[in-house]
Write a protein that holds these residues in place. Structure first.
Motif, PDB file in Angstrom:
ATOM      1  N   GLY A 148      44.335  43.095  39.057  1.00  0.00           N
ATOM      2  CA  GLY A 148      43.290  43.279  40.051  1.00  0.00           C
ATOM      3  C   GLY A 148      42.287  42.142  40.106  1.00  0.00           C
ATOM      4  O   GLY A 148      41.544  42.020  41.076  1.00  0.00           O
ATOM      5  N   ASP A 149      42.244  41.292  39.066  1.00  0.00           N
ATOM      6  CA  ASP A 149      41.339  40.141  39.082  1.00  0.00           C
ATOM      7  C   ASP A 149      41.792  39.150  40.153  1.00  0.00           C
ATOM      8  O   ASP A 149      42.994  38.946  40.363  1.00  0.00           O
ATOM      9  CB  ASP A 149      41.304  39.434  37.725  1.00  0.00           C
ATOM     10  CG  ASP A 149      40.501  40.199  36.684  1.00  0.00           C
ATOM     11  OD1 ASP A 149      39.684  41.061  37.068  1.00  0.00           O
ATOM     12  OD2 ASP A 149      40.684  39.919  35.491  1.00  0.00           O
ATOM     13  N   VAL A 150      40.830  38.540  40.817  1.00  0.00           N
ATOM     14  CA  VAL A 150      41.107  37.561  41.869  1.00  0.00           C
ATOM     15  C   VAL A 150      40.690  36.181  41.373  1.00  0.00           C
ATOM     16  O   VAL A 150      39.542  35.983  40.974  1.00  0.00           O
ATOM     17  CB  VAL A 150      40.345  37.899  43.164  1.00  0.00           C
ATOM     18  CG1 VAL A 150      40.569  36.825  44.219  1.00  0.00           C
ATOM     19  CG2 VAL A 150      40.770  39.266  43.687  1.00  0.00           C
ATOM     20  N   VAL A 151      41.632  35.242  41.374  1.00  0.00           N
ATOM     21  CA  VAL A 151      41.383  33.881  40.902  1.00  0.00           C
ATOM     22  C   VAL A 151      41.479  32.937  42.094  1.00  0.00           C
ATOM     23  O   VAL A 151      42.451  32.972  42.854  1.00  0.00           O
ATOM     24  CB  VAL A 151      42.427  33.475  39.829  1.00  0.00           C
ATOM     25  CG1 VAL A 151      42.217  32.041  39.384  1.00  0.00           C
ATOM     26  CG2 VAL A 151      42.362  34.426  38.640  1.00  0.00           C
ATOM     27  N   VAL A 171      50.358  37.933  42.067  1.00  0.00           N
ATOM     28  CA  VAL A 171      51.304  37.412  41.091  1.00  0.00           C
ATOM     29  C   VAL A 171      51.424  38.433  39.967  1.00  0.00           C
ATOM     30  O   VAL A 171      50.438  38.733  39.279  1.00  0.00           O
ATOM     31  CB  VAL A 171      50.844  36.041  40.549  1.00  0.00           C
ATOM     32  CG1 VAL A 171      51.814  35.538  39.499  1.00  0.00           C
ATOM     33  CG2 VAL A 171      50.712  35.045  41.695  1.00  0.00           C
ATOM     34  N   GLU A 172      52.624  38.970  39.804  1.00  0.00           N
ATOM     35  CA  GLU A 172      52.851  40.004  38.787  1.00  0.00           C
ATOM     36  C   GLU A 172      52.896  39.381  37.394  1.00  0.00           C
ATOM     37  O   GLU A 172      53.441  38.294  37.199  1.00  0.00           O
ATOM     38  CB  GLU A 172      54.175  40.728  39.061  1.00  0.00           C
ATOM     39  CG  GLU A 172      54.206  41.453  40.389  1.00  0.00           C
ATOM     40  CD  GLU A 172      53.203  42.587  40.490  1.00  0.00           C
ATOM     41  OE1 GLU A 172      52.912  43.242  39.476  1.00  0.00           O
ATOM     42  OE2 GLU A 172      52.691  42.813  41.604  1.00  0.00           O
ATOM     43  N   GLY A 228      44.052  30.853  46.304  1.00  0.00           N
ATOM     44  CA  GLY A 228      43.845  31.889  45.316  1.00  0.00           C
ATOM     45  C   GLY A 228      45.027  32.808  45.138  1.00  0.00           C
ATOM     46  O   GLY A 228      46.006  32.742  45.882  1.00  0.00           O
ATOM     47  N   ALA A 229      44.915  33.693  44.141  1.00  0.00           N
ATOM     48  CA  ALA A 229      45.942  34.685  43.857  1.00  0.00           C
ATOM     49  C   ALA A 229      45.289  35.844  43.125  1.00  0.00           C
ATOM     50  O   ALA A 229      44.272  35.678  42.446  1.00  0.00           O
ATOM     51  CB  ALA A 229      47.053  34.075  43.011  1.00  0.00           C
ATOM     52  N   THR A 230      45.892  36.995  43.267  1.00  0.00           N
ATOM     53  CA  THR A 230      45.441  38.205  42.592  1.00  0.00           C
ATOM     54  C   THR A 230      46.402  38.513  41.452  1.00  0.00           C
ATOM     55  O   THR A 230      47.616  38.405  41.607  1.00  0.00           O
ATOM     56  CB  THR A 230      45.403  39.387  43.578  1.00  0.00           C
ATOM     57  OG1 THR A 230      44.551  39.049  44.665  1.00  0.00           O
ATOM     58  CG2 THR A 230      44.892  40.655  42.913  1.00  0.00           C
ATOM     59  N   PHE A 272      47.659  31.771  33.817  1.00  0.00           N
ATOM     60  CA  PHE A 272      47.783  32.338  35.161  1.00  0.00           C
ATOM     61  C   PHE A 272      47.736  31.255  36.231  1.00  0.00           C
ATOM     62  O   PHE A 272      48.460  31.334  37.222  1.00  0.00           O
ATOM     63  CB  PHE A 272      46.699  33.383  35.413  1.00  0.00           C
ATOM     64  CG  PHE A 272      46.858  34.069  36.740  1.00  0.00           C
ATOM     65  CD1 PHE A 272      47.830  35.042  36.915  1.00  0.00           C
ATOM     66  CD2 PHE A 272      46.062  33.726  37.810  1.00  0.00           C
ATOM     67  CE1 PHE A 272      48.009  35.660  38.153  1.00  0.00           C
ATOM     68  CE2 PHE A 272      46.226  34.332  39.046  1.00  0.00           C
ATOM     69  CZ  PHE A 272      47.205  35.305  39.218  1.00  0.00           C
ATOM     70  N   LEU A 273      46.909  30.246  36.034  1.00  0.00           N
ATOM     71  CA  LEU A 273      46.835  29.153  37.013  1.00  0.00           C
ATOM     72  C   LEU A 273      48.201  28.503  37.195  1.00  0.00           C
ATOM     73  O   LEU A 273      48.606  28.187  38.316  1.00  0.00           O
ATOM     74  CB  LEU A 273      45.798  28.121  36.586  1.00  0.00           C
ATOM     75  CG  LEU A 273      44.340  28.563  36.675  1.00  0.00           C
ATOM     76  CD1 LEU A 273      43.434  27.523  36.027  1.00  0.00           C
ATOM     77  CD2 LEU A 273      43.931  28.822  38.110  1.00  0.00           C
ATOM     78  N   LYS A 274      48.926  28.317  36.094  1.00  0.00           N
ATOM     79  CA  LYS A 274      50.268  27.728  36.187  1.00  0.00           C
ATOM     80  C   LYS A 274      51.254  28.716  36.802  1.00  0.00           C
ATOM     81  O   LYS A 274      52.034  28.351  37.672  1.00  0.00           O
ATOM     82  CB  LYS A 274      50.751  27.276  34.810  1.00  0.00           C
ATOM     83  CG  LYS A 274      49.949  26.111  34.242  1.00  0.00           C
ATOM     84  CD  LYS A 274      50.524  25.618  32.937  1.00  0.00           C
ATOM     85  CE  LYS A 274      50.415  26.719  31.892  1.00  0.00           C
ATOM     86  NZ  LYS A 274      50.893  26.300  30.576  1.00  0.00           N
ATOM     87  N   LEU A 275      51.209  29.968  36.358  1.00  0.00           N
ATOM     88  CA  LEU A 275      52.135  30.987  36.854  1.00  0.00           C
ATOM     89  C   LEU A 275      51.992  31.179  38.363  1.00  0.00           C
ATOM     90  O   LEU A 275      52.980  31.338  39.082  1.00  0.00           O
ATOM     91  CB  LEU A 275      51.892  32.314  36.127  1.00  0.00           C
ATOM     92  CG  LEU A 275      52.779  33.488  36.507  1.00  0.00           C
ATOM     93  CD1 LEU A 275      54.224  33.200  36.110  1.00  0.00           C
ATOM     94  CD2 LEU A 275      52.283  34.757  35.839  1.00  0.00           C
TER      95      LEU A 275
END
Length: 72
Positions: free
Chosen positions: A55-58, A4-5, A68-70, A16-19
């Protein structure tokens, strides 16, 4: 796992969780983080305001499985 950019250099975990569509709302994001169901780079994080960098992975433990998403 999707990337996700983001437009800035950093983004807060709750945003970020919402995006990334890992949470439907800010309230759900808050609850997921507070309940210890969110990990960043493999470690559980309970700080909704944690700053994420590219680069973080959630990952989120959801009833339907782990999603998940990066950060891109």
């Amino acid at each position: 796992m999707d990337t996700v950019e983001i437009s800035d250099d950093v983004i807060r975990l709750g945003q970020f969780l919402k995006l990334a569509n890992l949470a439907e709302s800010g309230a759900q994001a808050r609850d997921l983080v507070a309940d210890g169901e969110v990990s960043v780079n493999g470690e559980v994080d309970t700080r909704r305001g944690r700053q994420l960098h590219r680069g973080d992975v959630v990952e989120v433990d959801a009833p339907t499985g782990r999603r998940g998403a990066t950060v891109g």
